[in-house]
Structure formats: structure tokens, C-alpha cells
Design a protein around this motif. Structure first.
Motif, PDB file in Angstrom:
ATOM      1  N   LEU A  63       0.799  -1.221   0.000  1.00 58.54           N
ATOM      2  CA  LEU A  63       0.000   0.000   0.000  1.00 58.54           C
ATOM      3  C   LEU A  63       0.840   1.283   0.000  1.00 58.54           C
ATOM      4  CD1 LEU A  63      -3.007   0.364  -0.212  1.00 58.54           C
ATOM      5  CD2 LEU A  63      -3.178   0.239   2.262  1.00 58.54           C
TER       6      LEU A  63
ATOM      7  N   ILE B 160     -10.716  -8.648  -2.683  1.00 57.49           N
ATOM      8  CA  ILE B 160     -10.632  -7.685  -1.579  1.00 57.49           C
ATOM      9  C   ILE B 160      -9.209  -7.137  -1.423  1.00 57.49           C
ATOM     10  CG2 ILE B 160     -11.091  -7.285   0.863  1.00 57.49           C
ATOM     11  CD1 ILE B 160     -13.095  -9.575   0.797  1.00 57.49           C
TER      12      ILE B 160
ATOM     13  N   ALA C 112      -8.996  -4.727  -4.128  1.00 59.01           N
ATOM     14  CA  ALA C 112      -9.883  -3.555  -4.058  1.00 59.01           C
ATOM     15  C   ALA C 112      -9.253  -2.469  -3.189  1.00 59.01           C
ATOM     16  CB  ALA C 112     -11.252  -3.945  -3.504  1.00 59.01           C
ATOM     17  N   ILE C 113      -8.500  -2.900  -2.174  1.00 59.63           N
ATOM     18  CA  ILE C 113      -7.797  -1.939  -1.316  1.00 59.63           C
ATOM     19  C   ILE C 113      -6.795  -1.133  -2.147  1.00 59.63           C
ATOM     20  CG2 ILE C 113      -6.128  -1.754   0.582  1.00 59.63           C
ATOM     21  CD1 ILE C 113      -7.521  -4.281   1.814  1.00 59.63           C
TER      22      ILE C 113
ATOM     23  N   ALA D 235      -8.793   1.071  -5.031  1.00 58.00           N
ATOM     24  CA  ALA D 235      -9.405   2.332  -4.587  1.00 58.00           C
ATOM     25  C   ALA D 235      -8.326   3.386  -4.370  1.00 58.00           C
ATOM     26  CB  ALA D 235     -10.205   2.107  -3.303  1.00 58.00           C
TER      27      ALA D 235
ATOM     28  N   THR E 178     -17.398  -5.487  -6.461  1.00 58.08           N
ATOM     29  CA  THR E 178     -16.261  -5.064  -5.632  1.00 58.08           C
ATOM     30  C   THR E 178     -15.523  -3.906  -6.290  1.00 58.08           C
ATOM     31  OG1 THR E 178     -16.031  -7.304  -4.756  1.00 58.08           O
ATOM     32  CG2 THR E 178     -14.128  -5.849  -4.533  1.00 58.08           C
TER      33      THR E 178
ATOM     34  N   LEU F 155     -17.514  -0.570  -6.296  1.00 52.75           N
ATOM     35  CA  LEU F 155     -17.464   0.163  -5.027  1.00 52.75           C
ATOM     36  C   LEU F 155     -16.088   0.805  -4.828  1.00 52.75           C
ATOM     37  CD1 LEU F 155     -15.964  -1.354  -2.340  1.00 52.75           C
ATOM     38  CD2 LEU F 155     -17.850  -2.933  -2.695  1.00 52.75           C
TER      39      LEU F 155
ATOM     40  N   ILE G  71     -16.051  -5.053   2.581  1.00 46.55           N
ATOM     41  CA  ILE G  71     -15.078  -4.591   1.584  1.00 46.55           C
ATOM     42  C   ILE G  71     -14.959  -3.071   1.573  1.00 46.55           C
ATOM     43  CG2 ILE G  71     -14.388  -4.696  -0.838  1.00 46.55           C
ATOM     44  CD1 ILE G  71     -16.008  -7.267  -1.119  1.00 46.55           C
ATOM     45  N   THR G  72     -16.103  -2.358   1.569  1.00 54.37           N
ATOM     46  CA  THR G  72     -16.008  -0.890   1.574  1.00 54.37           C
ATOM     47  C   THR G  72     -15.207  -0.434   2.795  1.00 54.37           C
ATOM     48  OG1 THR G  72     -18.073  -0.575   2.820  1.00 54.37           O
ATOM     49  CG2 THR G  72     -18.247  -0.570   0.435  1.00 54.37           C
TER      50      THR G  72
ATOM     51  N   ALA H 153     -12.897  -2.448   4.499  1.00 53.05           N
ATOM     52  CA  ALA H 153     -11.521  -2.963   4.478  1.00 53.05           C
ATOM     53  C   ALA H 153     -10.613  -1.971   3.754  1.00 53.05           C
ATOM     54  CB  ALA H 153     -11.468  -4.325   3.795  1.00 53.05           C
ATOM     55  N   ILE H 154     -11.156  -1.280   2.771  1.00 57.05           N
ATOM     56  CA  ILE H 154     -10.387  -0.255   2.051  1.00 57.05           C
ATOM     57  C   ILE H 154      -9.965   0.846   3.024  1.00 57.05           C
ATOM     58  CG2 ILE H 154     -10.566   1.567   0.304  1.00 57.05           C
ATOM     59  CD1 ILE H 154     -12.488  -0.358  -1.248  1.00 57.05           C
TER      60      ILE H 154
ATOM     61  N   ALA I  98      -7.484  -0.709   5.950  1.00 61.05           N
ATOM     62  CA  ALA I  98      -6.077  -0.907   5.581  1.00 61.05           C
ATOM     63  C   ALA I  98      -5.366   0.448   5.540  1.00 61.05           C
ATOM     64  CB  ALA I  98      -5.977  -1.610   4.231  1.00 61.05           C
ATOM     65  N   THR I  99      -6.063   1.447   5.015  1.00 59.72           N
ATOM     66  CA  THR I  99      -5.466   2.774   4.895  1.00 59.72           C
ATOM     67  C   THR I  99      -5.238   3.411   6.260  1.00 59.72           C
ATOM     68  OG1 THR I  99      -6.608   3.034   2.785  1.00 59.72           O
ATOM     69  CG2 THR I  99      -5.751   5.034   3.798  1.00 59.72           C
TER      70      THR I  99
END
Lengths: 554, 554
Positions: free
Chosen positions: A370, A406, A409-410, A413, A446, A449, B406-407, B409-410, B413-414
Motif C-alpha cells: 500500500l 478484496i 480492491a484496497i 481504490a 467489488t 465500489l 469490503i467498503t 476494508a479499504i 487498511a489505509t
């Protein structure tokens, strides 16, 4: 076609009244409506295909001519067709002659100051000024993938000033799947919101599968032509040649493929840079070209013949998706010399394609921790002069196969928030097997979103309206509206109904999570109601006064 | 108890040889092993409970005394117990007398320079120096939640210098679920990696459910005591009082709750700041306290009695989890005046708790657009003097109910990458209903991958080793090792087997995603093999030389 009874398809035009741009209209129980971007198209009978929406526009420009086209060959459908001596499940709908022109790209028009119907259509879809569309396409910062031989497509735009888009990969492999399944996956993917679809078939009936897909697709179709070219040479990478590749590209241009992944940045001198990686080369196209380069001790023919490719693409308006064949396949390999060397070459190729007025986007990783994600998009935007970035995730960790929609997706986004224009979805089956219909849906939702989270973070005009509409419905216990406004109304409603299936629970001021006594939303509303005799402003003033009197300073 | 045949539980000590700290050892097919942090505990018969691991340590310190404790009351199990005239499913395992001391917190010991067994245990688990543990706890930058009445717990630490932790919420509601189901959810959650568990029961048999959970839990248990207090006053927030709340807190301290969420920052003067929000107050505890404040025109009794709470907590070593009762419930309300005002008060309360040597973490949102996430942790760390941050997600968008694991987890993680110490999971049922067993697992796995992604991004020592081990297995087609190393081996293997169930596919150099001819990993390995006659370095040199000769400068 719509996924919920409260959804209808409405058509909108600009001031000319000549366009019919689709939106999904959500009817709410309070009498309001909410309009959403719609990718699902008008719907088609798979055996007939879609009406050619853009034919009149393409004809009207008078710069393309129909011609006989390349003669179909058995090998176009792979080795099994040759064994059988015939193709299978051939396309039974209308067969149009292919057409081409001298230079018919949206970029050429934009640079000449010409506003096409495609640009106007896109401006209505995005709710922006058409001049923004034209100028971004002219500058190469956005592309409208729109092969003249795919007139069924509804124009869409990929660029950082526009809504973040998502791509869904479908396609068979040598192990599994049929044409009917792949067409069904296409429809399923766009119903749930895929903005483009890539047909990555590597198994049997490649040509025919693609024909069915293009004729039924309202979204741009992308491919990786090296896969089919490899099938034509019995799967032996050494046997590939520019001639076989060129023939395959023309075949696909004539069918109507809108963008093609070209791994022209995998240069011979970069291959050794991958030798000490944890996961070497993980791109299929990248490994094929690396194998070819090493076997022949020659430079990648996609690189040496790049200008010829541009000359072909400009005749059909096929866009480049410059493949990142050396992308990292593990967090350990992220942002390494192999990856960044290739990116520099992709930047050089971007500029060369633009000399031919050919539209370009640039592909990106992959697997990236990340803290290294932002650097990817910053370097790509700097080096490639703002050409749209199109990334596969990236996955923020390698430890969760089965959940890589997932983990990615992190990264997706985050990278989209920093300027990536399109995200290639990853399904739960990534690394493990070919995605089925349900996996396609999970991947699409996924990524929708993740893309939307990025739009909101970027402050894209109007993006948060959707969140606000849903949150307002939630706070007011309009359960039906909450479902209807959800990215996936079916799942939202079924999850709710698992514990509270009764009809009256749809208007109840609680759910099973907390039960009626503990619903904070209900209590919060009660608090409002109790003190709101003269409306919100008055109440707020009261509260402040009250608080000021009673509060004991610590 | 372990989830995969290649997993075993191994016990490790420090140089004293007195500890038995569990790790999950993964045996690989190439003879190597990989050890992972283990939360699942030694396993228990639900009706018997776990052995009291820490009893000897607590006794050995000689600063606590057993006492008779508060007399159990029917109301402790809610209104239905009163109706029935008896409790239900009472705990049948060993009943120990509660104990307490004058000031027995890990913070008090750390500040006095005393290294406890709990700190040594934690240092082995984290693979760090014990002085780091002691000094971070002394400074308040980390907590070890460890009530002296929960001797069954395996010590763990929450702080930004340590591995990011995750919490799983379980607990019944008035609508659904039983004691057996909740104990099963506990075991399921820790088997898959939950570091702490919160029992948020609001339905029947609250006291008894909690007893079963604590006696069977090797991880710290958190609660929100206001929920039970509200049950004791028939669910009428107006009827709450400091006395009822205090009695409930003592009841839970004696049972062994390790940390409690206390919404002491919801001040009367802040309530009106929520009046114009899209979603008002969405925290249950926050809305209860806001309701009470407004009904009584008085300051929050949790705030006015905060020092008394500290005096209770220090006797048992219960940690504060300072609740963010005014957290945003929609992206529209993120980082607003209500939220940040409360955070300033939580900072003040952190300092007050520390005066009593009571351990503190601070709760955070909620719903936050991605570009505003970092600010949350930056302000919390600045204002609260580095006290650990414990956030619920945050969700990066509101539009995907059914996918809020999922929304969130984004956002999770951040926010963890930027310094949040513990993440409260969100399950797919969030906003829709009570999570079941499968939802608990999905939530835990999703948050484990988010926490790990943050550890990798932070460059936490050794974090990426796990990614590298799995990626290496993947590149070498050690399918069994790839499954065994996965966060969820069961799902990874079943997804693979969906298309390739045959035993020999577990050693095959491809999967169904691309098929044998197109597997980039296989091609990439072939490339290596073909050119690797004298090992990697030689090959790399050859390649560079070759590339230098052949490459045509553009």
C-alpha cells in the motif's frame, strides 16, 4: 434486464435532441428519483446481437469504406477446429462487411477540433461539458475506445477527469467453458456495471467466441491478440512472428475489437532484470514475449514493428492498451527495476502512437504494498504525459488467495484516488481458477465500489450524491429505497430478509442487528423529533443555548 | 482446532523457559516451516472453559485479594429472566471468587519499571524486545487488556509499534440468537484470527451469555456496559443513572471483561452539532447517552463520574475503550465538528485515565471518504498523546450494503497504515442484520488481510515474510503449500478444486485460469531454466550482455 423493480432505463439527449443516452433511474418511495450511470445497454437476443447504434454516425463522417476483409481461416478458431475440419457454433446474426479509413480515430477528430457524436454522447453520460471531452481526448489524457467495426457500442470515456471505470475479464481457457457461458458472463458483467470487457479466451473457438461477444456488447471490448496468435502456432512461443501477429490483429480489427493489449515494452534487455524476482514474469503476454526474445536473441517484434501497428490501428480506431508484461506478481517485486524500465518504454511508445493519432492507455500492476501504490500512478502520469492509467488491482498483500477481489480492491481504490482512470477487476478465483458467473458478479460489484470510493475521494462532481441518497434513505428507515439504491439490491435485500423476512420489517424502524430498542438511528431520530418543534434551525439554537447553560467546564 | 492438516500449534518461551506462547506452524512440502501468530488458544470444552493460564502470575504478584463480589440479580439477565423468575443456561463450569487490588494495571507496573509475565509473553508473541513492550505500555502508546478476573486470556498488545490487531463483534440481539450460537461464534472468530472479541449482546441472558464467552475466551473480551444497563431499566434511556451504570460495570469487572467502551465524550453541548447531519447519531451508545443528556438537561454522567470509573477500572485492570458516540454514519458526516469536538474530549479523558494508571484506547469512525482517512488518525494521535486508535473500518463509501466488509476494508487498511493499532471488523451483514457464523468468518478474514496489508506497508519487521513465503510457493507450483500458507486454506483449496479436483492437479504447473500452455509462471520458469546453466548470477550477466548487443536504440 434491470436488477430491481424500482429501476427503469431512461434515455437522455443533449440540446440537439438527437442522442439517446441511457441512465438507470431509481424510483424512491418518497416520490424522488435518482439517476445512475448505466452500462447494461438495451439488451439483446444473443443469437441476433445488438442494433448498430453508431452506424449512422460512422457513415455520416464519410471517411470509411466497407471492404471484403480478410478471408476466415480454420486456424482462427484454434487447433481443435483444424482437427474437426470445421468451425463450431458460428455466428448466425447479421454479418456486416468490415470497414476502414485512413485515419478515423477519435483522437484525430479531437485534434482537428471536430466534436463527434461519440464525444457528445460521452459528455451527456458524464454530465460534463463536451469541450472537456474533446480537449482531454485531443491531449491524450482520455480515450474513447470505439472501433468503427463495433457500431453496437455505447461510447464511454476513460480518463482521470472522468468517472473511474472498471473492466471485467471473461473468456474461456483450454480447460473449461463454452461460448454460451462466455456470452452469459458478458451480459452478467455489464448488467452489474462493467464499463468495458476483455475477452481473454485462450481455449477453443477463439474467433467465434469473440464474434458472439462483440455483436452482443454495448461496452468496448478489449483483447490480448498474442493469445490467439500463439494458438495459431500450436502454442509454441518460439514460432511466433510479426506476420502471424499482424494477421491476427487485422482479423480482430475487422471484427470490431475496441482496444488491444500489446506487450511492446518487454524488451530483450529487461528480461534479465526479472531473474532474481520472487515471482519472475507473471503476465502471460509478458512471459510469451520474453520467451520469444530469448529464443531468437532478437528484440521484441511488437516493439520493432510498433509503427506498423499504429498504422493499422488508426484505420479502425483501435486503442492501445500498452501491456505491462513485467508487472510485479508479488509485493516483493513491486516498483522494481524491471517494472519501471518497461514503464519508461511504454512512455516512449505512448508518444509514438500519438504521432499517428492513435489513442493509448497504459497498463499497470499487479501486486503492490500500500505504501508504494501512489508512486506507481505518479510515475506513470509523469512519464506517459498523462495518458490514462489502467491497473490490475493492485493487490496490497499476497496472503489471501480466495479473497483477492478484496486484497486488490484496497489497492485499486487507492490507486484510482491518485489518478488511475480504469481498474481491471480481480475475482475471488484469482490465482486459483477460471471465474464463473457468480465470481464475475462479485468482481464487478467489488470494483464498482472501489471505483466509486475513488470518485468520492477525488471530489468528482456529483459522486457523493449517491452516498447521500442512500444514507438519507437509511436514516429515514426507507428500507426499500436503501435496497433499490444499493450497488447490489438483490444481495442487500436478501441479507436483510435472512433474519427479518416479514413484509412489515421493510418499514420497521430497526433491523435484527440491534433490535428495536437499540437502534441508534431510531433513538437519534427520536431525539430530533422530541426537540424539533420549530424545525431544525430553531432546535439547533435551543440545543446550543441549553448546552451552554448546563455544561460544566472540566 | 487448527484449520488445515499442515498446521500445528507449537509453544515457545523466552530465555526463562517459563512461558508457553503459541504459534501456528505451517509445514511446507519442501521441508521448510513457517510460524504464524496464533490467537485460537488451546481449545476448550464450552461447558468447562479454559484453564486459567495467568492465575499463577496474578497470585504471584500478591497485590490482589479474592472477595465475595456483588450478589447476582435476576435483572442481570434482562427482563425475560425476571418474567421467568429464573436465569437460563447458567454457567456450569468452575466459579472462582472475583479478585481485585488497589492498582493492578499493566500500566502501573510498566511505569514502576516492573516487567510482568504478561509483557514477556507479549514480547515473544510479537518477536520484539520486552523493553519495547514495557516502555510503550508505560507511555500509554500501547495497552495489554488483561482483567485479573479473566486469567484464561493469552496476553496480547495493542499499539502502533506492534502488529495491527483486529476485533470481532459477536453477541445476540432482541430479535435472534442463543448462548450456544454466540460461544460458537467466539470460537469461530478466534480460530480464524480475531485478536479480541466484543460481546455486544443486547437481548436475553446477557450476564450468562457473557460468562460462557469469557470462560471460553483466550483473547481479551470487550463490552459496551451501557447496553446491559439499559436493559436493567426496561430499555428506557431516560431511566438510566450513574448508580445503575456503576453496578453494571462492577458486575462486568468481576466477571473478567478486559476492556469496556465508555461513551463519556458525548457531551450535552455536542448533541446539537449532529442536528443537521445526514445520519445524525449512529452509535448505539452515543444515541443512548445523547437521549439521556437531553431528557435530563444534564451533562453525561459518564463524563461527570469519569474519575470514579477510573478508580474502579484500576482495581481490576480493565482498559478504557473511549467510545466515539458521535462518529459519522455516512461519508457526508465525516470529520465534522461533532466528531472532532468529541475527539478533543476523548483526548482530555485519556489524560485523566492515565493519571489513575488506567490503560486507554480511543475509538474512531465509521464512514470516511478515502481522502479524509489519514486526517482521522493524525488528529487522534496528536491530540490523544499517542494512545492506541481503534477504528470501525472506516467505510470508504455508503453505496454497497451487503459488501461493507469490503467498503470498510479499504478504509481499514489505509487508516492502519497511518497508525491505527486495532481494527474493528465489519461483516457483510453490516446495516442489514445480525451476522451469522459465516459472516463472522468473512469479516475476520477480510480484516486480517487488511491488517496485514497495513503491517507490510508500515514495513513492520518480518511482516512481508508471509507474502514472500506464499508467493514463492505460488511461483514454484507448490499448490499444497500455497493453500496451507493462505489466510483461509479451506476456501483457497476449494476454489482451486472447483475446476481441477484431481489429485495430480495439486502438483501441476498450471491452473484452470489460463490452462497449461498459457501459464505465465510456467513459461517464466521455463525461461529461467533454459538459460540457467550456471546459476542465476551467470544467467543474469549473459542476459545483460545479450541485451546490450541486440537492443536497437529508439
Amino acid at each position: 434486464m434491470t436488477v430491481h423493480p424500482a429501476h427503469t432505463r431512461v434515455l437522455t439527449s443533449d440540446e440537439t435532441g438527437e442522442l439517446a443516452v441511457p441512465f438507470t433511474r431509481v424510483a424512491l418511495t418518497n416520490g424522488e428519483t435518482f439517476d445512475r450511470y448505466c452500462t447494461e445497454g438495451p439488451g439483446s437476443d444473443p443469437e441476433v446481437g445488438l442494433p448498430p447504434l453508431r452506424s449512422a454516425w460512422i457513415d455520416g463522417r464519410g471517411d470509411t469504406t466497407p471492404y471484403d476483409g480478410r478471408a476466415p481461416q480454420l486456424v482462427d478458431n484454434g487447433r481443435s477446429a483444424i482437427r474437426r475440419g470445421e468451425a463450431r457454433d458460428e455466428w448466425r446474426g447479421e454479418k456486416r462487411q468490415p470497414r476502414r479509413g485512413a485515419n478515423v480515430t477519435q483522437m484525430a477528430y479531437a485534434r482537428a477540433g471536430k466534436v463527434t457524436e461519440e464525444m457528445r454522447y460521452v459528455a451527456v453520460r458524464e454530465g460534463c461539458d463536451v469541450e472537456l471531452v474533446r480537449s482531454e481526448v485531443a491531449a491524450g489524457r482520455a480515450i474513447i475506445p470505439a472501433n468503427v467495426n463495433h457500431p453496437e457500442s455505447e461510447p464511454m470515456i476513460i480518463g482521470r477527469r472522468f468517472l473511474v471505470k472498471i473492466n471485467a475479464n471473461i473468456g474461456n481457457s483450454a480447460v473449461t467453458s463454452s461460448i454460451a457461458e462466455e456470452v452469459d458472463k458478458l451480459t452478467h458483467a455489464i448488467t452489474w456495471g462493467a464499463d468495458t470487457v476483455m475477452d481473454l479466451s485462450t481455449g477453443e473457438d477463439i474467433h467465434t467466441t469473440r464474434e458472439w461477444i462483440i455483436r452482443n456488447s454495448p461496452v468496448p471490448i478489449g483483447t490480448v491478440p498474442i493469445y490467439q496468435a500463439l494458438e495459431k502456432v500450436n502454442g509454441e512461443a518460439d514460432q511466433l512472428s510479426w506476420e502471424v501477429f499482424r494477421d491476427t490483429v487485422v482479423e480482430q480489427c475487422e471484427q470490431g475489437v475496441d482496444y488491444m493489449t500489446i506487450h511492446a515494452g518487454v524488451l530483450l534487455r529487461y528480461v534479465p532484470l526479472t531473474a532474481n524476482r520472487v515471482t519472475g514474469i507473471v503476465s502471460r503476454g509478458g512471459s510469451i514475449m520474453a520467451g520469444w526474445c530469448l529464443a531468437h536473441h532478437e528484440e521484441n517484434f511488437l516493439y520493432t514493428h510498433f509503427d506498423e501497428l499504429c498504422e493499422i490501428f488508426r484505420q479502425y480506431d483501435v486503442s492501445f492498451s500498452l501491456g505491462d508484461g513485467l508487472r510485479p506478481g508479488s509485493t516483493a517485486d513491486a516498483n522494481d527495476e524491471a517494472q519501471l524500465s518497461e514503464l519508461r518504454t511504454l512512455a516512449e511508445l505512448t508518444a509514438r502512437a500519438w504521432e499517428h493519432d492513435v489513442q493509448v492507455m497504459v497498463e499497470g500492476p499487479g501486486h503492490v504494498p500500500l505504501h508504494l501504490v501512489e508512486e506507481n500512478v505518479r510515475l506513470q502520469q509523469d512519464w506517459c504525459h498523462g495518458a490514462p492509467f489502467y491497473t490490475l488491482g493492485p493487490l496490497a498483500t499476497d496472503i489471501a488467495p480466495g479473497y483477492d477481489h478484496i486484497t486488490s480492491a484496497i489497492g485499486a481504490a487507492t490507486i484510482a484516488m491518485h489518478g488511475t482512470a480504469m481498474l481491471c477487476y480481480v475475482t475471488p478465483k484469482e490465482h486459483l481458477g477460471l471465474p464463473n458467473r457468480d465470481d464475475v458478479k462479485t468482481g464487478v460489484i467489488t470494483y464498482k465500489l472501489a471505483a466509486h470510493a475513488a470518485d468520492v475521494a477525488k471530489g468528482h462532481p456529483g459522486a457523493r450524491d449517491w452516498d447521500d441518497a442512500l444514507s438519507k434513505a437509511r436514516f429515514e428507515f426507507r428500507w426499500r429505497d436503501q435496497f433499490a439504491l444499493s450497488l447490489d439490491p438483490v444481495t442487500a435485500e436478501s441479507f436483510h430478509d435472512e433474519t427479518l423476512p416479514a413484509e412489515n420489517a421493510k418499514t420497521a424502524h430497526f433491523c435484527s442487528m440491534c433490535g428495536p430498542k437499540f437502534c441508534s438511528m431510531r433513538i437519534s431520530q427520536d431525539v430530533r423529533d422530541r426537540f424539533a418543534t420549530d424545525g431544525m434551525a430553531q432546535k439547533s439554537a435551543e440545543f446550543v443555548e441549553l448546552g451552554g447553560t448546563v455544561y460544566v467546564e472540566a
